[in-house]
Design an enzyme around this catalytic site. Structure first.
Site, mmCIF file in Angstrom:
data_model
loop_
_atom_site.group_PDB
_atom_site.id
_atom_site.type_symbol
_atom_site.label_atom_id
_atom_site.label_comp_id
_atom_site.label_asym_id
_atom_site.label_seq_id
_atom_site.Cartn_x
_atom_site.Cartn_y
_atom_site.Cartn_z
ATOM 1 N N LYS A 271 0.843 -1.198 0.000
ATOM 2 C CA LYS A 271 0.000 0.000 0.000
ATOM 3 C C LYS A 271 0.877 1.246 0.000
ATOM 4 O O LYS A 271 1.952 1.240 0.606
ATOM 5 C CB LYS A 271 -0.863 0.041 1.277
ATOM 6 C CG LYS A 271 -2.015 -0.946 1.320
ATOM 7 C CD LYS A 271 -2.818 -0.765 2.610
ATOM 8 C CE LYS A 271 -3.895 -1.818 2.764
ATOM 9 N NZ LYS A 271 -4.963 -1.714 1.763
ATOM 10 N N ARG A 345 -10.056 -11.715 2.165
ATOM 11 C CA ARG A 345 -10.889 -12.804 1.638
ATOM 12 C C ARG A 345 -10.181 -14.144 1.742
ATOM 13 O O ARG A 345 -10.818 -15.183 1.857
ATOM 14 C CB ARG A 345 -11.301 -12.481 0.189
ATOM 15 C CG ARG A 345 -10.183 -12.401 -0.782
ATOM 16 C CD ARG A 345 -10.540 -11.656 -2.074
ATOM 17 N NE ARG A 345 -10.623 -10.212 -1.867
ATOM 18 C CZ ARG A 345 -10.961 -9.339 -2.810
ATOM 19 N NH1 ARG A 345 -11.284 -9.767 -4.022
ATOM 20 N NH2 ARG A 345 -11.001 -8.052 -2.553
HETATM 21 N N1 BES Z 1 -8.030 -3.782 4.552
HETATM 22 C C1 BES Z 1 -8.206 -3.395 3.192
HETATM 23 C C2 BES Z 1 -9.528 -2.678 2.942
HETATM 24 C C3 BES Z 1 -9.656 -1.302 3.550
HETATM 25 C C4 BES Z 1 -9.370 -0.181 2.820
HETATM 26 C C5 BES Z 1 -10.167 -1.165 4.833
HETATM 27 C C6 BES Z 1 -9.522 1.071 3.393
HETATM 28 C C7 BES Z 1 -10.315 0.081 5.403
HETATM 29 C C8 BES Z 1 -10.006 1.202 4.683
HETATM 30 C C9 BES Z 1 -8.199 -4.647 2.309
HETATM 31 O O1 BES Z 1 -7.402 -5.685 2.742
HETATM 32 C C10 BES Z 1 -7.663 -4.231 0.981
HETATM 33 O O2 BES Z 1 -6.546 -3.834 0.918
HETATM 34 N N2 BES Z 1 -8.491 -4.348 -0.061
HETATM 35 C C11 BES Z 1 -8.076 -3.988 -1.372
HETATM 36 C C12 BES Z 1 -8.654 -4.990 -2.320
HETATM 37 C C13 BES Z 1 -8.114 -4.867 -3.733
HETATM 38 C C14 BES Z 1 -6.642 -5.171 -3.759
HETATM 39 C C15 BES Z 1 -8.877 -5.814 -4.624
HETATM 40 C C16 BES Z 1 -8.610 -2.595 -1.676
HETATM 41 O O3 BES Z 1 -9.711 -2.268 -1.239
HETATM 42 O O4 BES Z 1 -7.898 -1.837 -2.305
HETATM 43 MN MN MN Z 2 -5.390 -5.500 2.102
#
Ligand code: BES
Ligand code: MN
Ligand code: ZN
Length: 490
Positions: A271, A345
């Site tokens: 990230k 997931r």
């Molecule tokens: N934990 C994150 C989702 C999240 C984002 C929670 C912002 C709270 C605030 C999750 O694990 C994630 O990173 N999801 C990705 C999925 C994508 C790679 C398909 C996302 O939302 O970018």
């Molecule tokens: Mn994530």
């Protein structure tokens, strides 16, 4: 903090602060205040529009003669027509945030409606408002009140008993919300998977909930390929926690599953720094499940519950998942990992399969799963998904009761095509669009025929900044809704 009901005329109430609610749009102040010296003051403030009654609006009235209370705080309750447990909770948070900055021996709140559900929500909110997010400030900036009195100007003995019971219930719910908030606000170094599992174990045990904690060898033995895959990038081993509360004999339980990522760096699909700032709260799903089950046990609710917490870090260590890796999940399905940041997931899949194998009545999972859900619904509303209309309707009804918000999104079959992999049964990401739905569609592959619902709480789990009725940081969202759901189930 001691909570008790007080049956007394307003002018007689002895407290450091007396809190009086006011409905928006009312032409006159509350009836209970009219015959007291407060009456004309409230009337004047209403006429000059210095009092509005808007939810969370607060006006202190100091130096009142003729009252035994030291000072009065008039708190807006919002419109009469929309009032209920939700606004009562918010008003409780707002008044407590306002008053708990200094030590207070006694605060007395005048109950705006002699309803048990309102008394309970007000007490829960007041407890939540006395607890700030500043766990690691060297000086405490909030303190619980010595005694919180809930003033009922006139009431029969029978009704008083039910209000006292409701206040006790509110205290337990407020403490549960604070438990979930504290866990989310805890720095990630202090809540490694094992540390979080041990805290969950202690909290659950103290409430009389049966707890089993699996270590990494056990998780391997149970073939949780998703959880092990995500944990591979971390020096900290994963944990899996099972919580069992039996309050209703031998009927099949409601299974609750929580995502417990104690820090989500994204893994090799790293990230950007700004998106990582709040990722210590990626374990909120697990915290909510823990908090609600221990509260149900403390409340002795006549329901059977089983909780599953899938706990790991998502890091970038030398053994981290690589793009293109294929995992074999608990239920035998293979998953191609094309984005290591879609880790939630992967760990939920194993937990859901395991939950489904044990034949629960239903499964409900909580996960801070996708940023896409925040894009779709904003930060205040959770995404609700499910394979069972009746169950989804019950969850939405519980939300209406608590005042927390969720909105159902579709799970039509064609979304599944977006998860087709060339090498494995599934891939762990869909395309550019409908990210919250493809994530839910992925989860659906692991619940078999069990009625199942999923709440994507990425938005409501965290508040970036404070407002009058809410602190910044972990929110403890949906603990109140879960209690409402348990109470409706029996
Ligand atoms: N934990 C994150 C989702 C999240 C984002 C929670 C912002 C709270 C605030 C999750 O694990 C994630 O990173 N999801 C990705 C999925 C994508 C790679 C398909 C996302 O939302 O970018
Ligand atoms: Mn994530
Ligand atoms: Zn995550």
């Amino acid at each position: 903090m001691i909570i008790k009901s007080v049956v007394q005329p307003l002018a007689e109430v002895e407290a450091d602060w007396l809190v009086l609610g006011l409905f928006e749009g009312d032409a006159e102040g509350p009836a209970v205040a009219r015959e007291t010296p407060l009456g004309p003051v409230v009337e004047r403030l209403l006429a000059t529009k210095d009092l509005s009654g808007g939810l969370g609006d607060m006006t202190p009235v100091l130096g009142m003669a003729g009252l035994k209370a030291g000072a009065v705080l008039v708190v807006g309750l919002g419109g009469r027509g929309t009032f209920g447990p939700g606004p009562a909770f918010d008003a409780g948070v707002a008044l407590a945030r306002r008053l708990s900055g200094k030590p207070r021996d006694t605060v007395a709140i005048v109950l705006p409606e002699a309803a048990a559900s309102v008394a309970s929500a007000l007490a829960a909110g007041a407890l939540v408002g006395t607890r700030g997010p500043r766990l690691r400030k060297t000086e405490a900036s909030r303190q619980p009140f010595g005694t919180l009195g809930v003033v009922i100007p006139e009431l029969s003995d029978g009704d008083r008993g039910s209000i006292d019971e409701a206040l006790e219930r509110g205290l337990i719910i407020g403490e549960a919300v604070n438990l979930a908030r504290d866990l989310a606000n805890t720095p990630p170094a202090e809540k490694t998977p094992i540390a979080l599992a041990l805290r969950a174990e202690a909290a659950a045990r103290a409430a009389g909930v049966e707890v089993t904690v699996w270590d990494e060898p056990r998780i391997r033995q149970e073939r949780f390929g998703g959880l092990l895959g995500v944990a591979a990038g971390s020096d900290e081993p994963p944990a899996f926690v099972i919580l069992e509360y039996q309050g209703a004999g031998d009927t099949p339980p409601l299974a609750l599953v929580g995502k417990g990522v104690t820090f989500d760096s994204g893994g090799l699909s790293l990230k950007p720094s700004a998106s990582m700032e709040d990722m210590k709260s990626d374990m909120t799903g697990a915290a909510v499940v823990l908090a609600a089950i221990q509260a149900a046990a403390r409340l002795k609710l006549p329901v059977n519950l089983v909780g599953y917490l899938a706990i790991t870090e998502n890091m970038t260590g030398g053994r981290a998942l690589k793009l293109g890796d294929v995992l074999t999940m608990r239920n035998g399905k293979t998953v191609e990992v094309l984005n290591t940041d879609a880790e939630g997931r992967l760990i939920l899949a194993d937990a859901l399969s395991y939950a489904a194998e044990r034949k629960p009545a239903r499964i409900l999972d909580f996960a801070t799963l996708t940023g896409a859900c925040i894009v779709a619904l904003g930060t205040r509303v959770a995404g609700l998904f499910g394979n069972d209309d009746a169950f989804c309707a019950e969850i939405l009804a519980a939300c209406r009761e608590s005042g927390e918000r969720a909105w159902r999104l579709p799970l039509d079959d064609d979304y599944k095509d977006l998860l087709k992999s060339t090498v494995a049964d599934l891939k762990n990401v869909g395309g550019k669009w409908a990210g919250a739905i493809t994530a839910a569609k992925f989860l659906e592959q692991f619940v078999g025929a069990v009625p199942w619902a999923h709440l994507d709480i990425a938005g409501p789990s965290w508040a970036d900044s404070e407002s009058s009725a809410r602190d910044a940081g972990g929110t403890g969202c949906f603990v109140r809704t879960l209690i409402a759901l348990f109470e409706a189930l029996k």
